[in-house]
Write a protein that holds these residues in place. Structure first.
Motif, mmCIF file in Angstrom:
data_model
loop_
_atom_site.group_PDB
_atom_site.id
_atom_site.type_symbol
_atom_site.label_atom_id
_atom_site.label_comp_id
_atom_site.label_asym_id
_atom_site.label_seq_id
_atom_site.Cartn_x
_atom_site.Cartn_y
_atom_site.Cartn_z
ATOM 1 N N GLY A 326 -57.899 -30.372 -40.905
ATOM 2 C CA GLY A 326 -58.812 -31.241 -40.178
ATOM 3 C C GLY A 326 -58.375 -31.374 -38.729
ATOM 4 N N ALA A 327 -57.980 -32.593 -38.344
ATOM 5 C CA ALA A 327 -57.613 -32.853 -36.949
ATOM 6 C C ALA A 327 -56.332 -32.126 -36.543
ATOM 7 C CB ALA A 327 -57.447 -34.352 -36.720
ATOM 8 N N ILE A 328 -55.488 -31.822 -37.521
ATOM 9 C CA ILE A 328 -54.256 -31.097 -37.235
ATOM 10 C C ILE A 328 -54.180 -29.859 -38.118
ATOM 11 C CG2 ILE A 328 -52.996 -33.187 -36.563
ATOM 12 C CD1 ILE A 328 -51.612 -33.017 -39.330
ATOM 13 N N ARG A 329 -53.257 -28.969 -37.749
ATOM 14 C CA ARG A 329 -52.948 -27.832 -38.610
ATOM 15 C C ARG A 329 -51.459 -27.858 -38.921
ATOM 16 N NH1 ARG A 329 -56.512 -22.407 -37.273
ATOM 17 N NH2 ARG A 329 -58.529 -23.461 -37.128
ATOM 18 N N ARG A 330 -51.124 -27.659 -40.174
ATOM 19 C CA ARG A 330 -49.729 -27.560 -40.583
ATOM 20 C C ARG A 330 -49.291 -26.104 -40.377
ATOM 21 N NH1 ARG A 330 -46.051 -30.072 -44.048
ATOM 22 N NH2 ARG A 330 -46.645 -31.908 -42.813
ATOM 23 N N CYS A 331 -48.275 -25.928 -39.534
ATOM 24 C CA CYS A 331 -47.724 -24.606 -39.274
ATOM 25 C C CYS A 331 -46.370 -24.491 -39.955
ATOM 26 C CB CYS A 331 -47.557 -24.379 -37.774
ATOM 27 S SG CYS A 331 -49.078 -24.489 -36.823
ATOM 28 N N LEU A 332 -46.156 -23.424 -40.664
ATOM 29 C CA LEU A 332 -44.871 -23.137 -41.284
ATOM 30 C C LEU A 332 -44.186 -22.067 -40.455
ATOM 31 C CD1 LEU A 332 -45.962 -23.041 -45.039
ATOM 32 C CD2 LEU A 332 -45.208 -25.003 -43.677
ATOM 33 N N LEU A 333 -43.003 -22.393 -39.913
ATOM 34 C CA LEU A 333 -42.293 -21.513 -38.994
ATOM 35 C C LEU A 333 -40.917 -21.174 -39.538
ATOM 36 C CD1 LEU A 333 -42.999 -23.494 -35.691
ATOM 37 C CD2 LEU A 333 -44.419 -21.743 -36.728
ATOM 38 N N GLN A 334 -40.345 -20.092 -39.053
ATOM 39 C CA GLN A 334 -38.986 -19.715 -39.413
ATOM 40 C C GLN A 334 -38.164 -19.527 -38.152
ATOM 41 O OE1 GLN A 334 -38.192 -17.079 -42.822
ATOM 42 N NE2 GLN A 334 -37.066 -15.778 -41.418
ATOM 43 N N LEU A 335 -37.018 -20.199 -38.097
ATOM 44 C CA LEU A 335 -36.096 -20.074 -36.974
ATOM 45 C C LEU A 335 -35.249 -18.807 -37.135
ATOM 46 C CD1 LEU A 335 -34.926 -23.800 -36.732
ATOM 47 C CD2 LEU A 335 -36.497 -22.598 -35.182
ATOM 48 N N PRO A 336 -34.564 -18.365 -36.063
ATOM 49 C CA PRO A 336 -33.747 -17.139 -36.150
ATOM 50 C C PRO A 336 -32.667 -17.201 -37.223
ATOM 51 C CG PRO A 336 -34.100 -17.735 -33.864
ATOM 52 C CD PRO A 336 -34.647 -18.865 -34.683
ATOM 53 N N ASN A 337 -32.196 -18.411 -37.554
ATOM 54 C CA ASN A 337 -31.156 -18.519 -38.589
ATOM 55 C C ASN A 337 -31.725 -18.549 -40.000
ATOM 56 O OD1 ASN A 337 -32.288 -21.030 -38.684
ATOM 57 N ND2 ASN A 337 -30.414 -22.164 -38.251
ATOM 58 N N GLY A 338 -33.029 -18.363 -40.137
ATOM 59 C CA GLY A 338 -33.672 -18.355 -41.448
ATOM 60 C C GLY A 338 -34.197 -19.694 -41.902
ATOM 61 N N LYS A 348 -56.688 -27.729 -31.964
ATOM 62 C CA LYS A 348 -57.104 -26.860 -30.859
ATOM 63 C C LYS A 348 -55.953 -25.964 -30.416
ATOM 64 C CE LYS A 348 -59.302 -26.962 -26.306
ATOM 65 N NZ LYS A 348 -59.863 -27.840 -25.237
ATOM 66 N N VAL A 349 -54.744 -26.546 -30.307
ATOM 67 C CA VAL A 349 -53.571 -25.747 -29.928
ATOM 68 C C VAL A 349 -53.250 -24.732 -31.019
ATOM 69 C CG1 VAL A 349 -51.100 -25.844 -29.449
ATOM 70 C CG2 VAL A 349 -52.633 -27.582 -28.487
ATOM 71 N N ALA A 350 -53.265 -25.206 -32.257
ATOM 72 C CA ALA A 350 -52.868 -24.352 -33.377
ATOM 73 C C ALA A 350 -53.863 -23.230 -33.642
ATOM 74 C CB ALA A 350 -52.696 -25.200 -34.635
ATOM 75 N N SER A 351 -55.096 -23.389 -33.164
ATOM 76 C CA SER A 351 -56.094 -22.332 -33.402
ATOM 77 C C SER A 351 -55.715 -21.030 -32.701
ATOM 78 C CB SER A 351 -57.471 -22.798 -32.932
ATOM 79 O OG SER A 351 -57.487 -22.981 -31.521
ATOM 80 N N GLU A 352 -54.812 -21.127 -31.707
ATOM 81 C CA GLU A 352 -54.363 -19.931 -30.992
ATOM 82 C C GLU A 352 -53.172 -19.271 -31.684
ATOM 83 O OE1 GLU A 352 -56.043 -18.901 -28.346
ATOM 84 O OE2 GLU A 352 -57.387 -20.626 -28.522
ATOM 85 N N LEU A 353 -52.673 -19.913 -32.742
ATOM 86 C CA LEU A 353 -51.481 -19.409 -33.415
ATOM 87 C C LEU A 353 -51.872 -18.650 -34.680
ATOM 88 C CD1 LEU A 353 -49.302 -22.652 -33.125
ATOM 89 C CD2 LEU A 353 -49.387 -20.706 -31.536
ATOM 90 N N HIS A 354 -51.161 -17.568 -34.950
ATOM 91 C CA HIS A 354 -51.497 -16.740 -36.107
ATOM 92 C C HIS A 354 -50.220 -16.294 -36.806
ATOM 93 C CE1 HIS A 354 -55.594 -16.569 -34.539
ATOM 94 N NE2 HIS A 354 -55.070 -16.250 -33.353
ATOM 95 N N SER A 355 -50.340 -16.052 -38.084
ATOM 96 C CA SER A 355 -49.190 -15.596 -38.858
ATOM 97 C C SER A 355 -48.576 -14.355 -38.231
ATOM 98 C CB SER A 355 -49.609 -15.298 -40.302
ATOM 99 O OG SER A 355 -50.082 -16.448 -40.936
ATOM 100 N N GLY A 356 -47.244 -14.352 -38.119
ATOM 101 C CA GLY A 356 -46.531 -13.229 -37.530
ATOM 102 C C GLY A 356 -46.235 -13.380 -36.061
ATOM 103 N N ASP A 357 -46.913 -14.321 -35.369
ATOM 104 C CA ASP A 357 -46.676 -14.532 -33.940
ATOM 105 C C ASP A 357 -45.267 -15.057 -33.690
ATOM 106 O OD1 ASP A 357 -49.249 -13.766 -33.454
ATOM 107 O OD2 ASP A 357 -49.996 -15.763 -32.915
ATOM 108 N N GLU A 358 -44.690 -14.647 -32.559
ATOM 109 C CA GLU A 358 -43.432 -15.215 -32.074
ATOM 110 C C GLU A 358 -43.777 -16.330 -31.097
ATOM 111 O OE1 GLU A 358 -40.369 -14.438 -32.998
ATOM 112 O OE2 GLU A 358 -40.908 -12.756 -34.311
ATOM 113 N N VAL A 359 -43.250 -17.519 -31.324
ATOM 114 C CA VAL A 359 -43.571 -18.673 -30.483
ATOM 115 C C VAL A 359 -42.303 -19.460 -30.189
ATOM 116 C CG1 VAL A 359 -45.924 -18.912 -31.355
ATOM 117 C CG2 VAL A 359 -44.047 -20.133 -32.482
ATOM 118 N N GLY A 360 -42.424 -20.362 -29.237
ATOM 119 C CA GLY A 360 -41.345 -21.295 -28.972
ATOM 120 C C GLY A 360 -41.601 -22.608 -29.689
#
Length: 373
Positions: A326-338, A348-360
């Protein structure tokens, strides 16, 4: 019409610890060899909406029932309005209970359900009529006196159960998960309704629930219980923002827990090494260098994307999955240490994010807390 049932509208409730309606001192209880309460101590102020929250089997309902006199604890003392209760039974305590399953008499009308307790106390019929009209006005049920429980909605039945508890004019009203059987929308509506009634009347409410959001919405202060003990008492904000333990952080709301070791101290912050990544977090001066700890960061406090650069600390991460809610999207991320992170980002911000993307990803040190493992 509230004066007809002898209940005054609320003044500012006293916050003085000595001005308490309920006090438990070192209360313990056993069922056979099984200890279900372990030295429970707490003080509930006059006019306070006090919550007791915990998972199943934590001892919250047993604690409530010791206050009401339905259970006599194995040891410890309980005071209501300064009086030691000892082995005093429920009908001799200045309390009333709203039960989980309401326990309305199905063959009686609303009027007769409310009149039952008053008749047992030999209240004159004219006074019974006045009290019932007054309490039905408080819970917004005037005109439904002749209906039976099965003719009422779930929310109306809840109001009748509350009215039955209020009509006896107790000092303390006890609630044993009364909204658990309602659907989510009606439950949220009733939470606000019950809270508004409590504010109007200034009564002391003690409310047991396992629903974290319910407790956060309704209660002035909350006692968190685990394994028969009270592990933290505070306001909703204190408990959510500054959990006292890993259990509380994980139980209240949602959080990320990253295991690590304290490698440096700087005032009220600590630097924790988590699998090769170093991060600063608030530690309240509890921990020392070398301590094994966990760092807690709430998902909504983590910035993902270009904005992470402006945080006090930022790391590279890979997006594993995004979930639309809905108003937010839950993103599951992995840090370099696993290590994996849950992040709640604006849709709106999360709509630009996709599985496999490298992000900060990043967060401020004051939004992370060091907790014992």
């Amino acid at each position: 019409m509230t004066g007809n049932i002898g209940i005054q509208l609320a003044q500012s409730p006293s916050a003085a610890l000595g001005d308490c309606d309920v006090v438990l001192q070192d209360v313990s209880h056993f069922y056979g060899r099984n200890q279900v309460l372990r030295d429970v101590s707490l003080s509930i102020c006059k006019g306070e909406f006090f919550g007791i929250l915990g998972p199943s089997g934590s001892g919250k309902t047993t604690t409530l029932r010791t206050i009401g006199g339905f259970i006599i604890p194995t040891s410890g003392d309980i005071y209501i309005q300064g009086e030691l209760m000892g082995r005093r039974p429920p009908y001799r305590r200045n309390t009333s209970m709203v039960f989980q399953h309401l326990a309305l008499f199905p063959h009686m009308t609303v009027f007769d359900n409310l009149a039952y307790g008053l008749k047992l106390r030999h209240v004159p019929s004219g006074e019974i009529q006045r009290k019932i009209s007054g309490v039905l006005d408080v819970v917004h049920l005037l005109g439904l006196e002749k209906r039976h429980p099965k003719q009422l909605s779930g929310g109306q039945q809840q109001r009748v159960a509350l009215a039955r508890a209020l009509i006896l004019e107790p000092a303390v009203v006890l609630f044993d998960e009364p909204l658990g059987s309602l659907d989510l929308k009606l439950r949220r509506e009733m939470e606000i309704e019950v809270k508004n009634i409590q504010r109007r009347l200034g009564k002391t409410f003690v409310y047991v629930t396992h629903d974290q959001q319910e407790a956060l919405i309704m209660c002035d202060r909350i006692a968190i219980m685990c394994d028969g003990r009270v592990v933290q008492i505070g306001t909703a904000e204190e408990i959510y923002e500054r959990p006292a333990s890993r259990f509380v952080a994980d139980f209240i709301g949602d959080t990320n827990l990253l295991d690590g070791q304290v490698v440096a101290k700087d005032g009220v912050t600590a630097t924790v090494e988590c699998g090769g990544l170093q991060m600063r977090a608030m530690d309240g001066e509890w921990f020392q260098v070398g301590d094994l700890v966990a760092v807690s960061i709430r998902p909504e406090r983590i910035v993902v994307g270009p904005g992470a650069v402006g945080c006090g600390q930022a790391f590279a991460a890979q997006i594993l999955e995004t979930i639309y809610t809905g108003a937010i999207r839950r993103c599951l991320l992995q840090l370099p240490n696993g290590a994996r992170l849950k992040v709640d980002a604006d849709a709106k911000v999360a709509s630009e994010l996709h599985s496999g993307d490298e992000v900060g990803v990043g967060w401020a040190a004051q939004d992370a807390y060091v907790l014992s493992r």
